[in-house]
Motif scaffolding. Structure first.
Motif, PDB file in Angstrom:
ATOM      1  N   ARG A 174       0.833  -1.204   0.000  1.00  0.00           N
ATOM      2  CA  ARG A 174       0.000   0.000   0.000  1.00  0.00           C
ATOM      3  C   ARG A 174       0.873   1.263   0.000  1.00  0.00           C
ATOM      4  N   GLY A 175       0.571   2.167  -0.936  1.00  0.00           N
ATOM      5  CA  GLY A 175       1.303   3.432  -1.004  1.00  0.00           C
ATOM      6  C   GLY A 175       2.727   3.299  -1.497  1.00  0.00           C
ATOM      7  N   GLU A 176       3.006   2.243  -2.241  1.00  0.00           N
ATOM      8  CA  GLU A 176       4.386   2.015  -2.680  1.00  0.00           C
ATOM      9  C   GLU A 176       4.893   3.180  -3.538  1.00  0.00           C
ATOM     10  N   GLY A 177       6.041   3.697  -3.159  1.00  0.00           N
ATOM     11  CA  GLY A 177       6.675   4.785  -3.894  1.00  0.00           C
ATOM     12  C   GLY A 177       6.300   6.171  -3.424  1.00  0.00           C
ATOM     13  N   ALA A 178       5.171   6.282  -2.720  1.00  0.00           N
ATOM     14  CA  ALA A 178       4.716   7.613  -2.285  1.00  0.00           C
ATOM     15  C   ALA A 178       5.612   8.199  -1.206  1.00  0.00           C
ATOM     16  N   ASP A 179       6.337   7.354  -0.480  1.00  0.00           N
ATOM     17  CA  ASP A 179       7.190   7.826   0.614  1.00  0.00           C
ATOM     18  C   ASP A 179       8.653   7.960   0.194  1.00  0.00           C
ATOM     19  N   ALA A 180       8.917   7.801  -1.107  1.00  0.00           N
ATOM     20  CA  ALA A 180      10.300   7.894  -1.578  1.00  0.00           C
ATOM     21  C   ALA A 180      10.820   9.317  -1.431  1.00  0.00           C
ATOM     22  N   MET A 181      12.051   9.430  -0.983  1.00  0.00           N
ATOM     23  CA  MET A 181      12.685  10.739  -0.816  1.00  0.00           C
ATOM     24  C   MET A 181      13.807  10.884  -1.839  1.00  0.00           C
ATOM     25  N   ARG A 182      13.813  12.003  -2.516  1.00  0.00           N
ATOM     26  CA  ARG A 182      14.870  12.267  -3.489  1.00  0.00           C
ATOM     27  C   ARG A 182      16.134  12.661  -2.738  1.00  0.00           C
ATOM     28  N   ARG A 183      17.210  11.940  -2.971  1.00  0.00           N
ATOM     29  CA  ARG A 183      18.453  12.208  -2.248  1.00  0.00           C
ATOM     30  C   ARG A 183      19.076  13.516  -2.748  1.00  0.00           C
ATOM     31  N   ALA A 184      19.393  14.404  -1.812  1.00  0.00           N
ATOM     32  CA  ALA A 184      19.998  15.688  -2.154  1.00  0.00           C
ATOM     33  C   ALA A 184      21.439  15.476  -2.622  1.00  0.00           C
ATOM     34  N   THR A 185      21.982  16.460  -3.317  1.00  0.00           N
ATOM     35  CA  THR A 185      23.338  16.364  -3.845  1.00  0.00           C
ATOM     36  C   THR A 185      24.187  17.531  -3.345  1.00  0.00           C
ATOM     37  N   PHE A 186      25.508  17.383  -3.495  1.00  0.00           N
ATOM     38  CA  PHE A 186      26.457  18.405  -3.065  1.00  0.00           C
ATOM     39  C   PHE A 186      26.620  19.466  -4.142  1.00  0.00           C
ATOM     40  N   THR A 187      26.876  20.683  -3.721  1.00  0.00           N
ATOM     41  CA  THR A 187      27.266  21.727  -4.655  1.00  0.00           C
ATOM     42  C   THR A 187      28.773  21.624  -4.900  1.00  0.00           C
ATOM     43  N   SER A 188      29.246  22.260  -5.960  1.00  0.00           N
ATOM     44  CA  SER A 188      30.683  22.241  -6.254  1.00  0.00           C
ATOM     45  C   SER A 188      31.480  22.875  -5.129  1.00  0.00           C
ATOM     46  N   LYS A 189      30.919  23.916  -4.535  1.00  0.00           N
ATOM     47  CA  LYS A 189      31.618  24.582  -3.437  1.00  0.00           C
ATOM     48  C   LYS A 189      31.726  23.668  -2.219  1.00  0.00           C
ATOM     49  N   GLN A 190      30.655  22.926  -1.931  1.00  0.00           N
ATOM     50  CA  GLN A 190      30.699  21.981  -0.811  1.00  0.00           C
ATOM     51  C   GLN A 190      31.728  20.883  -1.056  1.00  0.00           C
ATOM     52  N   LEU A 191      31.784  20.399  -2.290  1.00  0.00           N
ATOM     53  CA  LEU A 191      32.760  19.361  -2.607  1.00  0.00           C
ATOM     54  C   LEU A 191      34.183  19.877  -2.411  1.00  0.00           C
ATOM     55  N   GLU A 192      34.466  21.062  -2.935  1.00  0.00           N
ATOM     56  CA  GLU A 192      35.811  21.622  -2.807  1.00  0.00           C
ATOM     57  C   GLU A 192      36.184  21.799  -1.344  1.00  0.00           C
ATOM     58  N   LEU A 193      35.242  22.309  -0.562  1.00  0.00           N
ATOM     59  CA  LEU A 193      35.492  22.525   0.861  1.00  0.00           C
ATOM     60  C   LEU A 193      35.742  21.193   1.564  1.00  0.00           C
ATOM     61  N   GLY A 194      34.901  20.201   1.268  1.00  0.00           N
ATOM     62  CA  GLY A 194      35.052  18.892   1.901  1.00  0.00           C
ATOM     63  C   GLY A 194      36.344  18.201   1.522  1.00  0.00           C
ATOM     64  N   TYR A 195      36.728  18.325   0.263  1.00  0.00           N
ATOM     65  CA  TYR A 195      37.963  17.693  -0.187  1.00  0.00           C
ATOM     66  C   TYR A 195      39.173  18.293   0.523  1.00  0.00           C
ATOM     67  N   LYS A 196      39.217  19.612   0.616  1.00  0.00           N
ATOM     68  CA  LYS A 196      40.361  20.272   1.256  1.00  0.00           C
ATOM     69  C   LYS A 196      40.451  19.895   2.729  1.00  0.00           C
ATOM     70  N   GLU A 197      39.308  19.865   3.405  1.00  0.00           N
ATOM     71  CA  GLU A 197      39.305  19.488   4.814  1.00  0.00           C
ATOM     72  C   GLU A 197      39.737  18.037   5.005  1.00  0.00           C
ATOM     73  N   ALA A 198      39.298  17.159   4.097  1.00  0.00           N
ATOM     74  CA  ALA A 198      39.657  15.748   4.201  1.00  0.00           C
ATOM     75  C   ALA A 198      41.160  15.547   4.020  1.00  0.00           C
ATOM     76  N   LEU A 199      41.746  16.230   3.039  1.00  0.00           N
ATOM     77  CA  LEU A 199      43.173  16.079   2.768  1.00  0.00           C
ATOM     78  C   LEU A 199      44.021  16.637   3.897  1.00  0.00           C
ATOM     79  N   ALA A 200      43.523  17.681   4.561  1.00  0.00           N
ATOM     80  CA  ALA A 200      44.284  18.316   5.636  1.00  0.00           C
ATOM     81  C   ALA A 200      44.066  17.639   6.986  1.00  0.00           C
ATOM     82  N   SER A 201      43.099  16.754   7.078  1.00  0.00           N
ATOM     83  CA  SER A 201      42.711  16.199   8.380  1.00  0.00           C
ATOM     84  C   SER A 201      43.674  15.155   8.923  1.00  0.00           C
ATOM     85  N   GLY A 202      44.389  14.463   8.037  1.00  0.00           N
ATOM     86  CA  GLY A 202      45.234  13.365   8.487  1.00  0.00           C
ATOM     87  C   GLY A 202      44.439  12.114   8.822  1.00  0.00           C
ATOM     88  N   SER A 203      43.150  12.114   8.540  1.00  0.00           N
ATOM     89  CA  SER A 203      42.268  10.988   8.840  1.00  0.00           C
ATOM     90  C   SER A 203      42.067  10.125   7.598  1.00  0.00           C
TER      91      SER A 203
END
Length: 366
Positions: A174-203
């Motif tokens: 019952r109601g199949e598909g009606a509760d599906a959520m569209r997965r949000a995506t990253f902006t280019s700025k978010q990706l650049e920020l995340g990449y730089k933080e990841a490389l600098a983290s040492g983790s």
């Protein structure tokens, strides 16, 4: 005394007990007595099998055959009947990620018990689906669980030669598909920020972020990389199945170039790797624990980027490739997605590594 032919029941164990005909006594002695099983169904099968073999061996009194009775008994494999048994057997034959099938099977067993596969009814499966919904699962998740159960039951019915309709096929939700959520995506700025933080983290955990983001790979594909799968001189990784990590689909096996931040992250990851695996911390009991990696990475990603997850990187890469007018078949090849649009997409060798690199260079974060 057992009612099974040529058997005795002593101390909860069934024994094969049979007088040997005169012509065969020089080989077998006067009597044959050997333990069969503590379970009556299995003892019955073994007794019948042994009786047939001995009757054939003794049929010609002039040339009696010598049989290895212990080998006949030990070579018998008990017939599978229960859902848990067929789940394990099904996964042993299929080169697929076992977790979804195991989750579905264990959930059904916990609710309805580990029964003979023929005993599950349509109403049982409907109750199972309703139980999953009541626990808060989305309809898409429920459908995937039902599909897994249906696949195992199809396999079991074929093995047992049962002429029975699969109760898990074409179940309405019952109601199949009606509760599906569209997965949000990253902006280019978010990706650049995340990449730089990841490389600098040492983790090494955060290094997964640019590796996933700039390849479009599934998390298990990256955490399961062996050192032999990485060629840093040619800047290429090879995604292939091995004993510690399967792949989701046949088309998931592929070569991918490392560009931009992915190459930088790989160089750092190699410095922290051991002699065999790129991320040895996620190798437990000869299996890659990708879920552990996902949980660890997402604790940072969700907090840093407003609820986005590591898997959102994969959706983001598909959008980035679309924006670069990448051919659909090439997008599927890069991400290891199944191409379902045409039969023709399954033919040939696919796009060259150079073309894959060209398009990844087009969309890379500078």
């Amino acid at each position: 005394m057992s009612h099974i032919q040529y058997t005795l029941l002593r101390s909860n164990t069934y024994y094969y007990n049979r007088r040997v005909p005169r012509a065969a006594r020089y080989i077998y002695g006067d009597f044959i007595r050997v333990a069969l099983s503590t379970e009556q169904p299995q003892a019955e099968v073994l007794a019948g099998r042994l009786t047939d073999a001995l009757n054939a061996a003794w049929s010609d009194t002039n040339h009696v055959m010598r049989l290895n009775i212990e080998a006949i008994i030990s070579s018998h494999k008990p017939r599978l009947t229960k859902l848990s048994e067929f789940t394990s057997d099904y996964l042993s034959w299929k080169s697929i990620t076992p977790t979804p099938v195991l989750l579905a099977s264990r959930s059904l067993i916990s609710l309805l018990g580990d029964r003979h596969v023929s005993e599950y009814s349509r109403e049982d499966i409907k109750l199972f689906a309703q139980s999953l919904l009541q626990k808060g699962n989305r309809t898409g998740t429920v459908r995937r669980r039902l599909n897994c159960i249906s696949a195992v039951l199809n396999y079991a019915y074929a093995e047992l030669e049962l002429d029975k309709r699969n109760p898990a096929s074409r179940v309405l939700i019952r109601g199949e598909g009606a509760d599906a959520m569209r997965r949000a995506t990253f902006t280019s700025k978010q990706l650049e920020l995340g990449y730089k933080e990841a490389l600098a983290s040492g983790s090494d955990v955060r290094l997964l972020f640019p590796l996933l983001g700039e390849t479009g790979c599934r998390l298990a594909e990256i955490t399961g990389l062996r050192i032999e799968d990485v060629c840093i001189s040619s800047q290429v990784i090879h995604i292939s199945p091995h004993s510690c990590r399967r792949l989701k689909t046949k088309g998931s096996e592929r070569d991918l170039p490392l560009v931009g931040y992915a190459l930088e992250a790989m160089e750092l990851a190699l410095k922290q790797a051991d002699q065999s695996f790129l991320f040895p911390r996620y190798l437990k009991e000869d299996a890659i624990r990708a879920t552990h990696a996902s949980n660890a990475l997402n604790r940072w990603v969700k907090q840093r980027f407003g609820g986005l997850t590591a898997h959102s990187l994969r959706h983001t890469m598909r959008d980035r490739l679309r924006a670069a007018c990448t051919p659909l078949e090439l997008i599927d090849q890069i991400g290891g997605w199944s191409s379902v649009n045409s039969i023709g997409s399954q033919y040939g060798e696919g796009y060259s590594l150079k073309m894959v690199r060209d398009y990844l260079e087009k969309v890379k974060i500078e």
